[in-house]
Scaffold this motif. Structure first.
Motif, PDB file in Angstrom:
ATOM      1  N   ARG A 132       0.821  -1.204   0.000  1.00 39.67           N
ATOM      2  CA  ARG A 132       0.000   0.000   0.000  1.00 39.67           C
ATOM      3  C   ARG A 132       0.864   1.266   0.000  1.00 39.67           C
ATOM      4  NH1 ARG A 132      -5.585   0.017   1.016  1.00 39.67           N
ATOM      5  NH2 ARG A 132      -5.513  -1.913   2.188  1.00 39.67           N
ATOM      6  N   GLU A 154      -0.949   3.937   6.639  1.00 40.78           N
ATOM      7  CA  GLU A 154      -1.645   2.734   7.105  1.00 40.78           C
ATOM      8  C   GLU A 154      -1.424   2.481   8.603  1.00 40.78           C
ATOM      9  OE1 GLU A 154      -1.412  -0.678   4.548  1.00 40.78           O
ATOM     10  OE2 GLU A 154      -2.025  -2.046   6.124  1.00 40.78           O
ATOM     11  N   PHE A 166      -6.386   5.744   0.539  1.00 38.51           N
ATOM     12  CA  PHE A 166      -6.394   5.188   1.900  1.00 38.51           C
ATOM     13  C   PHE A 166      -7.759   5.281   2.578  1.00 38.51           C
ATOM     14  CE2 PHE A 166      -1.952   5.515   1.000  1.00 38.51           C
ATOM     15  CZ  PHE A 166      -1.353   4.502   1.731  1.00 38.51           C
TER      16      PHE A 166
END
Ligand code: ATR
Length: 275
Positions: free
Chosen positions: A81, A137, A164
């Motif tokens: 990510r 994250e 996100f």
């Protein structure tokens, strides 16, 4: 001897070898950790050669974190990510696993070292480059009430907020329109490098309550941390602890041993003051 390395360009002033040697001493581990200057157009070749020669793990710093992401055979979800890798490990079958420990390092430094709560808090993140992408994250995992990404180029903040959004209450903003106070403000812009300061209203700091954190560090407080102290921030913290904590996450993964970061951070802090 088990070999580890940090790749970067420049790399001469990296503190990672000193940190890992101190960890190794503390944990009575035999290993070698050195710096490797990779040519700007030759990181992947250097990394492959290192692992081919039996190297076990590496850290990756500026400007190779995105290239390291592309080089890996396997990625942790958080590195996937983040789109960036700061830690490489050789797996038993010879393949290379990439992780990103920057965000966990930041969260550990804030929570364990500085006693800052993130759950239910209003968090402001300044910047929208690789440094921000790497920590979003792990910050959202702590379930803040709101996480606002503010950036000079608002479109970049908006893009990150979109990517996100499924992980928590993240939104984008320009600097100038922010007025309400935040509990935690994290500077991840490169502004400090230029002796510069993101143009924020002082009202984003609640005197005596807000913690301000700059991912950069140096002998003297950064312009952002000076500004934070002048406006009554409860704490003004630099990124030295994040550096030590992200290294501890890597060390624990590589060696299977947890280390006590406090004496290592204290020593580095003393050296930084003297140097
Ligand atoms: P990094 O990997 O360190 O995040 P980057 O991807 O080049 O580096 O991102 C640099 C960040 O610092 C960006 O958010 C940049 O803002 P822009 O996206 O508008 O370029 C920000 N930045 C750099 N210099 C700045 C300054 N003088 N004032 C405010 N923000 C600055």
């Amino acid at each position: 001897m088990d070999r580890y390395v940090v790749f970067g360009n420049p790399i001469g002033h990296s503190k990672s070898p000193a940190i890992h040697r101190l960890f190794a001493e503390q944990a009575a581990q035999q290993l070698e950790y050195s710096t490797q200057l990779a040519p700007l157009d030759g990181f992947s070749g250097c990394a492959r050669e290192f692992f081919h020669q039996g190297g076990l793990g590496g850290n990756v710093t500026v400007p190779f974190k995105e290239e390291a992401y592309r080089l890996c055979d396997e990625l942790t979800p958080r590195a996937e990510r983040a789109g960036a890798v700061n830690m490489l490990s050789r797996l038993a079958d010879g393949s290379v696993r990439g992780d990103n420990t920057d965000g966990e390092g930041l969260v550990r430094d804030l929570m364990a070292n500085a006693g800052v709560e993130l759950a239910g808090k209003r968090v402001l993140l300044l910047g929208a480059g690789g440094a921000v992408r790497g920590v979003l994250e792990p910050l959202l995992e702590q379930e803040p009430a709101a996480l606002v990404i503010a950036n000079r180029t608002v479109e970049k903040a908006e893009l990150l907020a979109e990517v996100f959004a499924e992980l928590g209450p993240v939104s984008a903003s320009a600097f100038g329109v922010l007025a309400e106070p935040f509990d935690v403000i994290i500077n991840a812009t490169a502004a400090s490098l230029a002796g510069d300061l993101p143009p924020l209203a002082a009202s984003v700091i609640a005197p005596g309550r807000t913690t301000c954190y700059d991912m950069m560090y140096g002998k003297a407080p950064t312009p952002f941390l000076r500004w934070a102290s002048e406006h009554g921030a409860a704490q003004a913290l630099d990124g030295l602890g994040m550096l030590v904590e992200q290294a501890a996450v890597a060390f624990q993964y590589w060696r299977g041993v947890a280390v006590n970061t406090a004496p290592v951070l204290a020593l580095l802090r003393a050296q930084l003051r003297e140097g």
